[in-house]
Design a protein around this motif. Structure first.
Motif, PDB file in Angstrom:
ATOM      1  N   LEU A  61     -24.001 -14.256  -6.273  1.00 60.09           N
ATOM      2  CA  LEU A  61     -22.644 -15.096  -6.375  1.00 60.09           C
ATOM      3  C   LEU A  61     -22.749 -16.454  -5.961  1.00 60.09           C
ATOM      4  CD1 LEU A  61     -20.287 -15.590  -7.897  1.00 60.09           C
ATOM      5  CD2 LEU A  61     -19.279 -14.090  -6.087  1.00 60.09           C
ATOM      6  N   CYS A  62     -22.613 -16.697  -4.307  1.00 58.60           N
ATOM      7  CA  CYS A  62     -22.643 -17.524  -3.756  1.00 58.60           C
ATOM      8  C   CYS A  62     -24.121 -19.045  -4.278  1.00 58.60           C
ATOM      9  CB  CYS A  62     -22.804 -17.572  -2.236  1.00 58.60           C
ATOM     10  SG  CYS A  62     -20.980 -16.766  -1.678  1.00 58.60           S
ATOM     11  N   THR A  63     -25.313 -18.132  -4.909  1.00 58.34           N
ATOM     12  CA  THR A  63     -25.969 -19.008  -5.025  1.00 58.34           C
ATOM     13  C   THR A  63     -26.338 -19.095  -6.425  1.00 58.34           C
ATOM     14  OG1 THR A  63     -27.431 -16.663  -3.188  1.00 58.34           O
ATOM     15  CG2 THR A  63     -28.891 -18.470  -5.155  1.00 58.34           C
ATOM     16  N   LEU A  64     -25.831 -18.656  -6.942  1.00 58.21           N
ATOM     17  CA  LEU A  64     -25.547 -18.748  -8.737  1.00 58.21           C
ATOM     18  C   LEU A  64     -24.640 -19.809  -9.052  1.00 58.21           C
ATOM     19  CD1 LEU A  64     -25.099 -15.520 -10.954  1.00 58.21           C
ATOM     20  CD2 LEU A  64     -26.514 -17.067 -10.402  1.00 58.21           C
ATOM     21  N   LEU A  65     -23.476 -19.980  -7.411  1.00 65.77           N
ATOM     22  CA  LEU A  65     -22.275 -21.025  -7.792  1.00 65.77           C
ATOM     23  C   LEU A  65     -22.961 -22.615  -7.741  1.00 65.77           C
ATOM     24  CD1 LEU A  65     -19.168 -19.618  -6.148  1.00 65.77           C
ATOM     25  CD2 LEU A  65     -19.875 -19.938  -8.953  1.00 65.77           C
ATOM     26  N   LEU A  66     -23.847 -22.352  -5.691  1.00 59.50           N
ATOM     27  CA  LEU A  66     -24.795 -23.791  -5.951  1.00 59.50           C
ATOM     28  C   LEU A  66     -25.645 -23.496  -6.363  1.00 59.50           C
ATOM     29  CD1 LEU A  66     -24.285 -22.030  -2.023  1.00 59.50           C
ATOM     30  CD2 LEU A  66     -23.240 -23.914  -3.001  1.00 59.50           C
ATOM     31  N   ILE A  67     -26.662 -22.866  -7.403  1.00 62.21           N
ATOM     32  CA  ILE A  67     -27.671 -23.579  -7.666  1.00 62.21           C
ATOM     33  C   ILE A  67     -28.094 -23.719  -9.119  1.00 62.21           C
ATOM     34  CG2 ILE A  67     -30.283 -23.333  -7.696  1.00 62.21           C
ATOM     35  CD1 ILE A  67     -29.854 -22.080  -4.743  1.00 62.21           C
ATOM     36  N   GLY A  68     -27.144 -22.546  -9.326  1.00 60.08           N
ATOM     37  CA  GLY A  68     -27.264 -22.232 -11.033  1.00 60.08           C
ATOM     38  C   GLY A  68     -25.899 -23.327 -11.775  1.00 60.08           C
TER      39      GLY A  68
END
Length: 329
Positions: A61-68
């Motif tokens: 989830l955090c990666t999607l919000l940060l990078i995606g």
């Protein structure tokens, strides 16, 4: 490079989350109850914290919000839809885990409500992908590079059956330390490579994040496990694996990349059917297959390495199967 960064960020977040989450689960007394009819040495795992799947869900989830986030802003919702689809299954798994922890036994939600919730999630996901133009009612045939058109009703039934079956197959595979996560790592790698070669950055960010998060989780879940993913994690993983296959419009590839899930489930079905037909006889020492091999002397580490190696080989084969569609002229 972006997909590699997604994997690295997700790995770090998942690994850090484990440091925080495991002590919290211990304080909550969220320990796993072990089935008495399983291998006797598994009883030593009684009380190991469960619901550890929350750590890799958070990492993704955090990666999607940060990078995606840039993909979402420009209107590409595929990764978001796959995550939400997997999350719904994760929530179902969480409710199951909560019931088990509360009752202090290895029985959670009853089969009927669980199946209906999973079926509703599968239908909703299919309708959503269709509405946004991400899915067509056809089946891509790997290796021969052909497409078979289907009526939407037939495709919907097919999709619901495959999704619910895949999710529960991953759940069955989660029976020993590191197995479900270890087997899913090559699957996540396969999706990441396909997305990279195809130029599909949104889904590639999700699959890269899935890869990294699972590696971070394995720090704590590899034998001897300090935490179990629980149904929270295994149902989420099942949703992620089949969600990516449908979002990439190649559901039949699940036969190859999910070979271990299929074999594990088939061994369970065969054992139950044979037991009923013969009034008590068994084909396997214990089902599913990983327990049969355990009772035959295989260590948990050997099972994880062998099953993950087999999955990696079949994922390489799957990559050849879709090569003509994605990058070979």
């Amino acid at each position: 490079m972006r997909l590699l960064i997604a994997a690295l960020v997700s790995f770090v977040i998942s690994a850090i989350a484990g440091k925080i989450l495991i002590p919290v689960l211990r304080r909550m007394k969220a320990g796993q109850s072990i089935k008495e009819d399983g291998p006797t040495w598994h009883m030593s795992k009684q009380g190991t914290p469960t619901m550890g799947g929350l750590m890799f869900i958070l990492g993704i989830l955090c990666t999607l919000l940060l990078i995606g986030w840039t993909d979402i802003v420009r209107g590409d919702f595929r990764a978001l839809f796959v995550f939400c689809f997997a999350l719904v299954f994760g929530v179902i798994g969480y409710l199951d885990d909560y019931e088990k922890v509360k009752k202090k036994e290895n029985t959670g939600l009853t089969a009927g409500p669980k199946f209906l919730l999973q079926l509703a999630a599968a239908i909703a996901f299919t309708v959503l992908l269709r509405h946004y133009g991400y899915l067509a009612p056809h089946l891509y045939l790997p290796f021969v590079n052909l497409v078979v058109e289907l009526p939407w009703v037939v495709y919907m039934v097919f999709a619901a059956f495959v999704m619910v079956g895949c999710v529960n197959a991953v759940n069955i595979t989660d029976g020993i330390d590191g197995l479900a996560a270890g087997v899913t790592v090559p699957v996540a790698l396969f999706y990441t490579v396909v997305c990279a070669l195809w130029g599909q950055t949104a889904l590639g960010t999700f699959s890269g994040a899935l890869l990294g998060a699972l590696l971070g989780f394995l720090i704590y879940n590899f034998h001897p496990a300090k935490v179990f993913m629980g149904d929270t994690g295994s149902l989420f993983l099942g949703g992620a694996v089949c969600g990516l296959a449908f979002a990439l419009d190649m559901p039949l590839i699940l036969i190859l990349v999910g070979i271990i899930y299929l074999v594990e489930t088939a061994s369970d079905i065969i054992q139950v059917a044979y037991f009923k037909l013969t009034h008590g006889k068994r084909i396997f020492r214990m089902a599913p297959l990983h327990h049969h091999l355990e009772l035959g002397g295989w260590s948990e580490k050997k099972l994880v390495f062998v099953f993950s190696g087999i999955t990696l080989a079949f994922c390489a084969l799957a990559l050849l199967g879709v090569a003509q569609r994605y990058w070979i002229p």
